[in-house]
Design a protein around this motif. Sequence first.
Motif, PDB file in Angstrom:
ATOM      1  N   ASN A 102      54.859   7.259  17.891  1.00  0.00           N
ATOM      2  CA  ASN A 102      56.209   7.699  18.254  1.00  0.00           C
ATOM      3  C   ASN A 102      56.708   8.875  17.427  1.00  0.00           C
ATOM      4  N   SER A 150      55.834   3.486  12.316  1.00  0.00           N
ATOM      5  CA  SER A 150      56.510   4.509  13.106  1.00  0.00           C
ATOM      6  C   SER A 150      56.584   5.851  12.383  1.00  0.00           C
ATOM      7  N   TYR A 152      56.697   6.951  30.634  1.00  0.00           N
ATOM      8  CA  TYR A 152      57.587   7.143  29.484  1.00  0.00           C
ATOM      9  C   TYR A 152      59.010   7.418  29.968  1.00  0.00           C
ATOM     10  N   ILE A 203      61.653   4.436  20.056  1.00  0.00           N
ATOM     11  CA  ILE A 203      60.812   5.518  20.560  1.00  0.00           C
ATOM     12  C   ILE A 203      61.731   6.704  20.844  1.00  0.00           C
ATOM     13  N   ILE A 223      57.376  -2.082  19.051  1.00  0.00           N
ATOM     14  CA  ILE A 223      57.683  -0.998  18.115  1.00  0.00           C
ATOM     15  C   ILE A 223      57.619  -1.568  16.708  1.00  0.00           C
TER      16      ILE A 223
END
Length: 507
Positions: A79, A458, A440, A467, A453
């Motif tokens: 991400n 990240s 997406y 994201i 996530i």
Amino acid sequence: MKKLFKYIFIGLIGICSSCSKFEEINSNPEATDKVTSAMLATRIIINLANQPSQKSFMHPYLLNKNIVWTEFVESYQYNGFGAGSLGFTSLNDAHFMVDFASSEKLARSYEGLMYFARAVKFFEATMDLGDIPYQEALKGESDKVYFPKFDEQKDVFIGILNELDKADKAFSEGEKFTGDPLYAGNTEKWRKLVNSYALNVLIQLSKKESVNELDIKNRFAQILNNRPIFTSNADNFQLIRSDKSGQTYPFYKVGNNFTIYPIVSSEIIERLKSLKDRRLFYYANPSAKRLKDGKQVSDFDAYVGIDPSLPYDNVLAIKNSTDYSKLNDRYLEIPEGEPTQQLSYAQLCFIISEAASRGWVSTEAKEWYKKGIESSMKFIYSNTPNTVQYHHGMPLDDSYISTFVTDLAANFPTNLEARVEAIITQKYLASYLQSEYATYYDYRRTGYPKWKINPASSLNSEAPNKIPVRWKYPDSEYSFNSKNLQEALDRQFNGVDEINQLIWILK
């Protein structure tokens, strides 16, 4: 001195006499010396439909959580976003297709293609960035506008939808044209694409259905009820590949040093396993470890995905264990592979199902949901050799498809939020290694599918539990159009060009 002058003069005569032959000697008799509408059309269509090859082909599918990359840390998998691009500059010469056409009807066909190409490129740019140049874009040559102002995203979308309307009308008044590698110049096929693409644009505006200027519900219903749209996989916006240089499947193994790095994501595998969905056997290969432990290639439990949010060291440890699923051989071994899509009939079915669930149109949401799953499975089956190597003894034949779709549709939810989740999840599973960033965009708009996530891995430093929702503006705009860019940043994001700032369509 006179003798020297004489020799120079004779030499010049010789040079000048040979000048008339220079063009003839240096001309390729097999090459055209004149740009045609067809040549421009081919370049523009390929630019719209093609996808990059080898590792670059996989980048969108890292972001879409289709695969996990094991070469090293890849930003999209974790991400991390950088700068986007304004890809519409590739259309600077699109108007020449119309100018060079040999008849009025041909000019209308090429005009339809020009409007469609503009709509696609402006749509992609605004979806990635937010406000973009539109009204003044591409006017450097014609109007000497070298520093175009940025339009508000609402106005860009109004322009995109209007250009798609113009494209449909132009194609309806045109005739078969040359230079088309997709539909062989069939204007009715192009009308289906234009109108299906318009429905795709409209569903991305679902948060703005109350904005009067967009007239989303009426536009959607009018197109669905009165204009040609996709009716089968034969209409797909796709490139059919071949075993020729430059035309093979983008991840075909020959000359591809990256085939050892992708592993199928658990986001794909676990959803397919939970549904007992045989697309699993076409997307992935079984785990080497599970086969060694006695599982059969036809066992759902022989397939193991990797969580793409795991820290990279954990991913490497799993790879070293051999307990994971590689890509199905069909993506590597077959030169033609499957056609690469930008918009499919299956995706359109899910778009219509979502619109019906939202009350935009009076058609049966569940029936379009069923059609979407069915057409996805039939696309895979018809584009894959019917051998155990590629389906592991679990073929997507008609009998299986009919039973699976009927059983799944029996549990189609009744409330809107659950319906949207079911529809978007199936749209996601139907888009495996297809349509680049489409899933997406759906995730960003709806929150589905619910991807894992992990803040610990990240690369989204400002919001590690999210994201990102956009890309930054390209460096070229800072270098050459900074005044207008700053106005757009001030208007949208309080002056900050940041990847977690909501663009207008998401507010």
